[in-house]
Design an enzyme around this catalytic site. Sequence first.
Site, PDB file in Angstrom:
ATOM      1  N   VAL A   1       0.786   6.604   3.865  1.00 39.87           N
ATOM      2  CA  VAL A   1       1.040   8.041   3.931  1.00 39.87           C
ATOM      3  C   VAL A   1       2.460   8.337   4.400  1.00 39.87           C
ATOM      4  O   VAL A   1       3.146   7.475   4.952  1.00 39.87           O
ATOM      5  CB  VAL A   1       0.021   8.749   4.849  1.00 39.87           C
ATOM      6  N   GLU A   2       2.902   9.561   4.189  1.00 43.80           N
ATOM      7  CA  GLU A   2       4.269  10.025   4.522  1.00 43.80           C
ATOM      8  C   GLU A   2       5.321   9.186   3.804  1.00 43.80           C
ATOM      9  O   GLU A   2       6.412   8.969   4.308  1.00 43.80           O
ATOM     10  CB  GLU A   2       4.514   9.970   6.042  1.00 43.80           C
ATOM     11  N   GLY A   3       4.990   8.708   2.597  1.00 45.86           N
ATOM     12  CA  GLY A   3       5.920   7.868   1.847  1.00 45.86           C
ATOM     13  C   GLY A   3       5.566   6.410   2.010  1.00 45.86           C
ATOM     14  O   GLY A   3       5.519   5.897   3.122  1.00 45.86           O
TER      15      GLY A   3
END
Length: 798
Positions: free
Chosen positions: A490-492
């Site tokens: 998540v978040e990249g």
Amino acid sequence: MMSRLPYIALPVLLLFGADQIPLPWFLLILAAALELTFFWRGYVLLHASTSGEHPLRMRWISEPVLRIFKRIIPSMSPTEKEALEAGTVWWDGELFSGRPRWRKLRQQAAPRLSAEEEAFLNGPVDELCAMIDDWKITHEDYDLPPEVWQFMKEHGFFGMIIPRSFGGLEFSALAHSEVVLRIATRSVTAAVTVMVPNSLGPAKLLMEYGTDTQRNHYLPRLARGEEIPCFALTSPQAGSDAGAIPDYGIVCKQDFNGEKDVLGIRLTWEKRYITLGPVATLLGLAFKLYDPDRLLGDKEDLGITLALIPTDHPGVDIGRRHLPLNIMFMNGPNSGKDVFIPMDWLIGGAERAGQGWRMLMECLADGRSISLPALGCGAGKLASRAVGAYGRIRRQFKIPIGRFEGVQEALARIAGYTYLMDSARILTANALDRGEKPSVISAIVKYHITEGMRTVVNDAMDILGGAGICLGPRNLMGRVYQAVPIAITVEGANILTRTMIIFGQGAVRAHPHILKLMEAVSVEDHDESLRKFDIALFGHIRFVFTNLLRTFSYAITSSVFIFTPGRGRVRRYFQHLTRMSSAFALLADAAIATLGGSLKRRERLSGRLADILSHLYLATAALQRYHNDDSPKEDLPLLRWSIEHSLFTIQDRANQILQNLPNRPVAWVLRWCIFPFGRWFSPPSDKLGHQVAELLLSPSATRDRLTRGIYIPSSTDQQMGRIEDALVKVITAEHVERKLRKELRDFNPQYNGLEAWLAEGIKRKIIDENDAQLVRDAEAARREVIAVDDFPIDFAKE
């Protein structure tokens, strides 16, 4: 004076030193004097030539180079430009400079929680942790129980970042991080549920960009938990390339809520992986906005835009869920087709149309800088405390498994990584609380703390063995193990974060000259472009030559003449980091100069440069933490392991870059400047690893500082409580067991085991009944800790 240095140095050396100095050192000093003279002449020339405008230089050097740059440097899209301009440059700029100003960092006040924040941690947060049964959440209910949801709403867990004026708690970034960390050591599901509304979500975007009407309406409702928010960015066809989202909106007029020809947007979207989506009442949505009828202005393609949509609005399809590796936080897809919303549902109103990417980039730092690092550090602290104690409690071949060198190697990594990760978490949160928005550093901590979490949890599972792989209420690490790829994704995704964001964005933003060169190239007026380019170009050349000289001089002197804070070993660490910061700046410029735009595709090289920058920052954080903790000698093994691990990693990545840099002559010169005597740094020694591992095997102030902030239940009905209880009892009984082993070497207890052994000890008056009871209590506590959950054969049908 400097230009005469070799002429002065040679007779002085011959007259006073030739018969005293060994020949290799004599030649080295003379070479250094000649080298210094050569680079000093170049430096003086460049410095003089950049002090004003020089038509000849601009005509014969800068202008031809500018023409080349305009051909080879691709123009930046608005999305790329906004991403680069988002956030602020902080300590990453110091590391790129090659001359970090350590005293600037040292002078910052140590981060501290307020009395109110401490009370919240020791009050509602501990109450919440006590309410949570993670096994029931993840295996039976697949959700937090209703009473936990209600408790979080009533006590403001979803409004930690919202100002008090809107009913929120208005906590610092450090407090936000500490809350998520503590909850994460009890339940990752609960931690994710708390962290999402307080990171990349509607509240943060409203606070920064919302209209007064939007803030006054939504922020109090979000603070009270009356609205559950989610934010939808990721599309199935775009993934990590958020700038390529296919979701779109068309500006139009349509009847709405009884009004005629309301100006608004007709939206079509498909999103997935949206945390809290299935239970959200308020949907934040990112999409591309188009205005074919020019109702808002003279542009058709307005760019990425953000909106807030109630999830009960007609046409919103939301409520189904994904199952992310049995962690069971609410996460799911949502979509809509031709859904009309009025223009005032855009975050910030119509004035913010097309500014969504910049808004996201500015706010994304919180999720990367606070929530995910807190989750990773929670895992590290839990492993350090619980698995470290397990290494003392669990026995094989009649000795604690924590005494085996193989296990100690893993324990040292657990403790060392946790110290490094937690130091970076605290330093970054402190920067946020001082108003910084360090976009590059947020990517560093997101990547390295979640990757560190992977390493720590894998080592913990290796030590636990079968007790780690059998799920059940007693297994503290099983669900954490399942959560690792979630935090990493998540978040990249981490591969993208390492190979493109950390160095790619950092090289442009934090480098003192590259962004100036790019901006000069993009200026339309030729004369102004040339003037700016000339200044930036020769400033950059001077920067490179200065770093070349500095790096070589640091290398041949082993950094001993660098003035840094600290004493003894700490001072040497600062000196080594300064040396490697200068080497990093030189390597970065060499890679950019020799590879140009193709460096973006050379992800192995950019990833290694990112690792060097990252470990410079991680080591910085460890030194700052040690200073803020008043430099306790007992913690020195942790500091030493962390810094030596980072320095060795920096050296290793630099060597890999030099091995793989396509321009081999440049690589040879760089190797000679950076490592003239070969590679200097070694990984942490076995002796140091043993010292670090031992810190996890016994209660101590150092162990408490390392694991500060985790939730420890007092009841022995909980596994963490059992471990804490057993550790004390096992250590207390060890002196009795040592006496018995020494005095009863000739005794064979045969079938009766422990009791026969104790009875013989009492009979021979080696121990008394009180001693025997200590051993019985320790053995009972040990058995409770090492027990593994088992279930009826048909338990899944219950």
